[in-house]
Design a protein around this motif. Structure first.
Motif, PDB file in Angstrom:
ATOM      1  N   THR A 269      -5.545  35.473 -19.101  1.00 16.06           N
ATOM      2  CA  THR A 269      -5.757  35.574 -20.546  1.00 16.06           C
ATOM      3  C   THR A 269      -6.975  34.765 -20.970  1.00 16.06           C
ATOM      4  O   THR A 269      -7.817  35.231 -21.749  1.00 16.06           O
TER       5      THR A 269
ATOM      6  N   ARG B 265      -1.689  32.823 -17.809  1.00 17.24           N
ATOM      7  CA  ARG B 265      -2.496  31.906 -18.614  1.00 17.24           C
ATOM      8  C   ARG B 265      -3.982  32.027 -18.235  1.00 17.24           C
ATOM      9  O   ARG B 265      -4.852  32.184 -19.092  1.00 17.24           O
ATOM     10  N   ARG B 266      -4.246  31.993 -16.927  1.00 13.09           N
ATOM     11  CA  ARG B 266      -5.647  31.992 -16.504  1.00 13.09           C
ATOM     12  C   ARG B 266      -6.341  33.326 -16.774  1.00 13.09           C
ATOM     13  O   ARG B 266      -7.506  33.366 -17.178  1.00 13.09           O
TER      14      ARG B 266
ATOM     15  N   ASP C 119       3.324  32.454 -14.302  1.00 12.82           N
ATOM     16  CA  ASP C 119       2.917  32.064 -15.658  1.00 12.82           C
ATOM     17  C   ASP C 119       1.500  31.492 -15.664  1.00 12.82           C
ATOM     18  O   ASP C 119       0.761  31.642 -16.632  1.00 12.82           O
ATOM     19  N   GLU C 120       1.126  30.867 -14.544  1.00 17.14           N
ATOM     20  CA  GLU C 120      -0.240  30.354 -14.481  1.00 17.14           C
ATOM     21  C   GLU C 120      -1.233  31.515 -14.397  1.00 17.14           C
ATOM     22  O   GLU C 120      -2.308  31.476 -15.002  1.00 17.14           O
TER      23      GLU C 120
END
Lengths: 361, 695
Positions: free
Chosen positions: A128, A125-126, A121-122
């Motif tokens: 994106t 996030r990063r 998920d990180e």
């Protein structure tokens, strides 16, 4: 934007050299010789020079693809000579972009994070966030061959940025783009670098690119540093004919020193006298060379030095002159000449320049 | 100025990458062990001569059950005492020898023979305390360790049957270096004849393949062919030899033109036709190899700029003149190249001369017969293999380093525009008809094989029957298919992966010994299968350097798989190298820079980018392995039945029906494999291969 969480690192090149074997003669020669540099964290430094000057070799030594023959390289204070490229805290943007053609945009950018075993998920996030920064949001699922040159360039940049490297390396990243896109992308790169406060080392042979993007320019020639300084220093105070000539167009006027005092040196040229503002104190009678940029010279019916017009050419935004001053050919760009007199070939005229705009070698 | 620091750093970085270091070490060991070592053993065997000195052993007939006797009749030496055999030369020409027996004599092989003689035999031995004793020979086989240098000669012992055992003889082997083997085989009629035959065959096959291949290439590139059927026929003809096992054409040649041949006997009524011999091989080899020439020359002809020929035409040259003064001279190095490739193939070919050669022996078959036949002349066979190896290596070097470069120099780059095809009927008709004729003939030859399996009795009874297939399955057919299939399918991924790794290292990495890896994997291309087979026998039958180490792989499936791998490695590597050269090196550098180690770069970036090449390597290896015969026929043991060896067996026995049944299924299997490859490449293949950019 909190994309970059890490502190940028400084790079120190402690008198590094690289020796290559000349394939034709079989002799060893210095491709890079005794290059000493101290790059402050967060600054944007450009290695500039003609092809074969050793700039790319220097960059590849920092990345770890080549090993220096002399000297040591420090990244954030740590000696990294013996580290392989994959163990160095650097990320490089390649001339050919070097995108992975079998991955889509997202996977390309996520590659480095996956290697670092960042949680899923990180990564999302990063990636994106960084794609948003390079203005490629919504293109995550595209294959790289479905992107334009400029977009591919942004993916390459995002891929390098997302791993938050201590230093970002650029190897002529814009040379495959067309002129217009090049100008746009360099502004973009500068904007992102400033936004993230990241250390960047940039290799190019294009002097205007170097001028517009850098905090500091390191001009190289034949493996050695010819001059380093801010773009303005290098432009207005070149230390050699090579530097002056490489950075923009330049005129050189040779003569002898007549007097030198109070920050002004007067030079006797064959065609007349000229004054130059300089901190350098010279003894009268010494040989000297005045460096003056074409746009710093004005042409008129009266002035400092007499000349004869050999070429007069309308270029749109300026009038381009080649005039003969004594034996020397002088190039002049006369901006916005509409309201002034335009000289034609064969006419006699005078040139003048401000002492502050000239520079003494 | 010195490069010492960078060299040291590069070394440090290199060893900081354990995956790559281990890979390279394993690769070196593999190549050294399975290519260099067997070949060097051949060289050793051809110059290291085992001499056989004849000794007689003090041995006595008796009837006691006891094992050891002293002269007094007591039980001899205690356990573990050193014992010796007293060996004397019957004609007194050699000094007496005390052979240390280490509780054995190496005479154990004699046991069975001696028992046949009906009486028990005793060997007179002397122990370390100088006491003599008699060993019952019947017990010697229980002793495992055989001193290497003392071995009895089976045949002589066999001759002892029923004779006074007091004259039992042993041959004492000793080794010495000599170059005598080469003069010996060069005086040997069989060898000289085989060498001459091989060269003549290579020359003729090369020449005819060149002519037919050139004809096909010229017609394909220069002549306007109207019908789609003939285009398709060209493709089929050029693909058939790739799909088919090497000896299929020999089989059909016999079926069609042999003594009971369909064409010779049935159609033409010739009852004494003889296809066996030189011309039989030449025809079969030409038909097998010309497609290779066709494909090579087609590529070259396409690169000739049509404007050159148009310029000659424009200056008044006739079409024939253009061909002889422009096209042909431009092609010359390419023609030489194609000729040598065919020559090497022909010289290395084993299966066709074996099946259709009759008494016309080539080097490959002679070596095979030397080893498998009655005269187990290993030195002679090794020396012959060395000659064959050097012959092909020499040709290979010329081809690789002289002609290939010249070809590239004269015909590089692309044609500037599309060629005007020849419409002229006087050219078009004869050439097209000729090509069609040859193609039809080739297709006919291939069709003959399945029918050979389906007809009840070729030459007599042409009614359909499944009896040959039934016989095939009755006589181990399933096992043969299972074994062949299994071994080939094991060899495929190993070869494909290995060749991709080699190409990756050769193209993308810098390290010491890279040249050696490249050279050795190229060398394997020039080594004829028979030579490799003999090398493996000599190298592994007694273990590495005759020490017994790795001896256990000899005679197993593992050694067959290894042979398959070695035989296909050069092909896979070549395709891998050319695929990798297309990929910009900064793609891998960028992955490396992002933090991936060499292993990760290879698996996540390189391999996916050359997966087409990987996959075709997989199928090529499978096809080459399942149709291989020349090397494996020397190494296969009864534990494994291989289809190709079975075909050879049945063909030798004259049971062509079963041979054809095997060949039919084999062709079907290989064709299916290639079909699957094409489908997979079409639907899953990448067209996104990155091209080098910029620079």
């Amino acid at each position: 934007m909190a994309v970059q969480n890490k502190v940028p690192k400084g790079v120190k090149l402690d008198h590094i050299s690289k020796i290559y074997k000349d394939p034709k003669t079989g002799k060893d020669f210095y491709a890079v010789h005794d290059v000493a540099l101290d790059i402050a964290p967060g600054s944007f430094v450009t290695l500039l020079g003609p092809s074969g000057c050793g700039k790319t070799t220097t960059l590849r030594m920092i990345a770890g693809f080549e090993s220096p023959d002399e000297g040591e390289i420090y990244l954030g204070g740590e000696a990294i000579n013996a580290l392989t490229p994959n163990k160095r805290d650097t990320a490089m943007v390649f001339q050919s972009y070097a995108l992975f053609p079998h991955y889509n945009v997202f996977d390309n950018v996520a590659y480095g994070l996956r290697l670092r075993k960042v949680p899923k998920d990180e990564i999302t996030r990063r990636v994106t966030a960084i794609l948003k920064l390079v203005e490629l949001s919504g293109m995550e699922q595209r294959m790289t061959n479905q992107l334009s040159g400029g977009q591919q360039q942004r993916v390459a940049l995002a891929r390098a940025l997302v791993v938050e490297p201590g230093v970002l390396l650029f190897d002529e990243p814009l040379s495959n783009l067309d002129a217009k896109l090049r100008v746009q992308m360099r502004t973009e790169i500068r904007r992102i670098q400033q936004a993230l406060g990241i250390t960047a080392i940039y290799v190019t042979h294009d002097q205007s690119e170097a001028m517009s993007i850098s905090d500091q320019i390191i001009l190289m020639k034949g493996g050695v540093i010819a001059q380093m300084g801010s773009p303005m220093e290098i432009y207005y105070h070149p230390v050699s004919e090579f530097v002056a000539d490489f950075i923009g167009e330049c005129n050189f006027l040779k003569g002898q020193v007549v007097s030198s005092s109070g920050g002004t040196t007067v030079i006797q040229l064959p065609a007349g006298k000229a004054a130059v503002s300089t901190d350098k104190v010279s003894t009268p009678g010494e040989e000297a060379e005045i460096v003056v940029r074409p746009e710093a010279i004005t042409i008129a019916e009266t002035g400092m030095l007499p000349c004869k017009v050999e070429l007069s050419c309308f270029m749109g935004s300026y009038q381009n002159y080649h005039v003969r001053v004594g034996d020397t050919l002088v190039k002049i760009t006369d901006n916005c000449p509409v309201n002034r007199r335009i000289f034609s070939v064969g006419e006699e005229a005078y040139i003048s320049f401000d002492a502050a705009c000239a520079h003494l070698l | 100025m010195s490069k010492r620091q960078s060299a040291a750093l590069d070394r440090k970085k290199f060893f900081g990458d354990p995956v790559m270091v281990i890979t390279i070490v394993i690769l070196f060991i593999f190549l050294a062990l399975f290519i260099l070592y067997p070949l060097s053993m051949l060289l050793v065997d051809s110059v290291l001569i085992k001499s056989n000195d004849l000794y007689s052993v003090g041995a006595y007939a008796g009837d006691a059950e006891r094992v050891y006797y002293t002269e007094n009749g007591d039980v001899a030496a205690e356990e573990n005492a050193q014992i010796f055999a007293l060996l004397t030369s019957p004609d007194g020409s050699l000094p007496d020898l005390l052979a240390p027996l280490y509780r054995s004599t190496g005479l154990f092989a004699a046991k069975a023979q001696l028992k046949d003689a009906g009486g028990a035999l005793y060997l007179k031995v002397v122990n370390s305390q100088d006491k003599s004793a008699y060993i019952a020979l019947g017990d010697l086989d229980a002793v495992a360790e055989v001193p290497l240098t003392y071995q009895a000669n089976n045949r002589l012992v066999r001759d002892m049957n029923g004779i006074d055992p007091a004259t039992l003889c042993v041959h004492i082997d000793s080794s010495s270096w000599t170059l005598d083997t080469f003069p010996r085989i060069f005086k040997d009629y069989t060898f000289n004849n085989a060498l001459k035959n091989t060269l003549v065959l290579g020359g003729l096959t090369g020449l005819f393949s060149l002519l037919i291949g050139l004809l096909f290439a010229y017609v394909d590139v220069y002549v306007h062919i109207r019908s789609r059927v003939s285009k398709r026929l060209f493709d089929v003809v050029s693909m058939l030899p790739v799909v088919s096992p090497p000896f299929v054409l020999s089989l059909s040649m016999i079926l069609l033109f042999g003594r009971g041949g369909l064409i010779t006997r049935k159609l033409l009524g010739i009852y004494n036709s003889d296809v066996y011999g030189m011309w039989g091989i030449v025809i079969v080899q030409t038909l097998t190899f010309f497609p290779v020439v066709y494909l090579m020359l087609k590529g070259l002809l396409k690169n000739i700029d049509p404007s050159m020929e148009e310029a000659a035409r424009d200056m008044g040259a006739s079409r024939w003149k253009v061909f002889t003064t422009v096209t042909l001279p431009l092609m010359l190095p390419g023609l030489g190249n194609a000729f040598l490739v065919t020559f090497i193939e022909s010289v290395a070919d084993f299966a066709n001369p074996m099946i259709i050669g009759g008494s016309y022996d080539t080097l490959a078959t002679t070596i095979y017969l030397r080893i498998t036949g009655g005269t187990y002349d290993i030195n002679g066979a090794s020396a012959m293999a060395v000659v064959l190896l050097f012959l092909t290596l020499f040709m290979f070097m010329i081809q690789k380093f002289v002609l290939e470069k010249k070809t590239a120099a004269t015909l590089s780059g692309k044609a500037s525009r599309v060629r005007m095809l020849i419409e002229d009927k006087s050219v078009r008709y004869p050439l097209t008809v000729l090509c069609m004729g040859i193609s039809a003939f080739v297709v006919l030859m291939y069709i003959a094989v399945p029918f050979g399996a389906l007809f009840k009795l070729w030459g007599r009874d042409y009614s359909l029957s499944t009896r040959w297939f039934e016989q095939m399955f009755r006589e181990g057919g399933w096992k043969a298919f299972k074994d062949s299939f299994l071994l080939s399918i094991i060899a495929s991924p190993i070869t494909a992966l290995l060749s991709m790794i080699i190409s990756y290292l050769v193209v993308k990495k810098k390290f010491h010994g890279k040249g050696l890896i490249e050279f050795v994997s190229m060398l394997a291309m020039a080594v004829p299968g028979t030579v490799l087979g003999v090398g493996f026998i000599r190298g592994f039958s007694g273990g590495i350097f005759r020490t017994g180490f790795l001896q256990s792989i000899y005679g197993t499936g593992a050694i067959l798989v290894i042979v398959f791998v070695v035989r296909s490695l050069p092909v896979g590597t070549r395709s891998g190298i050319s695929a990798l050269r297309q990929i910009d090196k900064s793609i891998e550098e960028s992955a490396y820079d992002m933090g991936a180690g060499s292993g990760k770069v290879f698996m996540s970036v390189t391999l996916p980018l050359i997966k087409d090449s990987f996959f075709s390597g997989l199928v090529t290896t499978f096809v080459r392995s399942i149709t291989a015969i020349s090397a494996v026929i020397l190494l296969v043991t009864p534990r494994f039945l291989l289809i190709t060896c079975r075909i050879n067996e049945y063909a030798e026995k004259g049971e062509f029906g079963v041979a054809c049944a095997y060949a039919t299924i084999l062709i079907a299997v290989t064709y299916a494999a290639i079909l699957i490859m094409n489908i997979v490449l079409k639907y899953f293949g990448t067209s996104r291969v990155a091209k080098p950019s910029g620079e």
